[in-house]
Design an enzyme around this catalytic site. Structure first.
Site, PDB file in Angstrom:
ATOM      1  N   ASP A   1      77.697  46.557  44.343  1.00  0.00           N
ATOM      2  CA  ASP A   1      76.676  46.795  43.333  1.00  0.00           C
ATOM      3  C   ASP A   1      76.238  45.426  42.789  1.00  0.00           C
ATOM      4  OD1 ASP A   1      75.172  48.100  41.213  1.00  0.00           O
ATOM      5  OD2 ASP A   1      76.849  47.580  39.904  1.00  0.00           O
TER       6      ASP A   1
ATOM      7  N   ASP B   1      74.220  44.878  39.160  1.00  0.00           N
ATOM      8  CA  ASP B   1      74.312  44.794  37.701  1.00  0.00           C
ATOM      9  C   ASP B   1      75.709  45.155  37.197  1.00  0.00           C
ATOM     10  OD1 ASP B   1      71.634  44.036  37.015  1.00  0.00           O
ATOM     11  OD2 ASP B   1      70.982  46.056  37.532  1.00  0.00           O
TER      12      ASP B   1
END
Length: 280
Positions: free
Chosen positions: A42, A44
């Site tokens: 991922d 953020d």
């Protein structure tokens, strides 16, 4: 390998910036077929220690958004909300360089650059590295290039963002899907499932030894549900992904198949990966 079903069509519409109309991943050749492990990241609050969508507000006049704009947010439709935020920044004359500047200043999560160094210096047959993010091409590309990490990723899947002729950053959804857990613009489970199936086909049907997923949010929980018992879900400790995995372990023991490794630093991930690369 794992419990992957038939994939939906999850290819993103091509877009990057006004200087390139291609998806970020389009310039990368198909990864070699001999990789032992596949690792997804991922972006953020996993690679970077903040939400890039929140940080971009620092480029707005007064570093704040008007209440009327904030009030337009609807749960499950965050991509549409960010389209309006970026349109507002464009209307206020916020430039491409101003947006890039605030994004490039986002700090990396603790130990994440050390994790990148570990992956970069492994033998080429060890890791195929992929990014799956609900941010956008401009934010992700700007930050990765600033830290010199763009070439680490064989593929990047994220929402297309293109600067139009007026210099406004125009955001679009990654794809459509029917998953009830995920925001309407991206289901990471669909992306991960599709990618693993296609890459397994590329490899003549030979699966990866293990699949790893490094994340933090609720939308990272969804793809972790299709990992198998040899795979590892690296969930940032005390973040939504970790809490949801803990809840499913308690409510329905045995349903969550992957090994769960909570992390507070990228060094925790490195420690676990070292154990697996030393396996014969």
């Amino acid at each position: 390998m794992n419990c992957f079903g038939s994939p939906p069509n999850s290819d993103a519409p091509p877009a990057r910036s006004r200087r390139a109309a291609n998806n970020m991943a389009a310039n990368t050749a198909t990864p070699p077929a001999d990789r032992r492990f596949l690792i997804f990241f991922d972006f953020d609050e996993t690679i970077v220690d903040e939400s890039s969508d929140d940080v971009v507000v620092q480029a707005a006049p007064g570093q704040n958004l008007p209440n009327w704009l904030k009030d337009t947010y609807r749960p499950g439709h965050y991509n549409e909300y960010m389209q309006r935020v970026l349109a507002y920044l464009g209307e206020k004359g916020v430039t491409e360089s101003a947006i890039r500047s605030v994004i490039e200043k986002i700090p990396a999560s603790p130990g994440m650059l050390a994790l990148f160094q570990f992956l970069r210096h492994r033998p080429p047959q060890d890791f195929e590295v992929v990014l799956v993010s609900d941010a956008n091409t401009f934010f992700v590309d700007s930050w990765l290039r600033r830290v010199g990490a763009r070439q680490l990723f064989a593929k990047v899947f994220t929402n297309p963002a293109t600067f139009d002729k007026d210099g406004r950053l125009v955001l679009r959804p990654f794809h459509s899907h029917s998953c009830p857990r995920c925001p309407d613009n991206m289901c990471k489970q669909a992306v991960v499932r599709d990618y693993v199936l296609r890459r397994t086909q590329d490899r003549g049907g030979r699966p990866f030894q293990r699949v790893f997923y490094v994340g933090d949010g609720a939308n990272d929980f969804c793809p972790s549900l299709i990992l198998g018992p040899r795979d590892v879900a690296f969930a940032r400790r005390d973040y939504p992904m970790h809490r949801l995995i803990t809840e499913i372990h308690e409510a329905r023991p045995g349903e969550f198949k992957a090994v769960t490794v909570p992390w507070t630093s990228g060094e925790d991930v490195v420690e676990r990966l070292r154990r697996h690369v030393e396996e014969k």
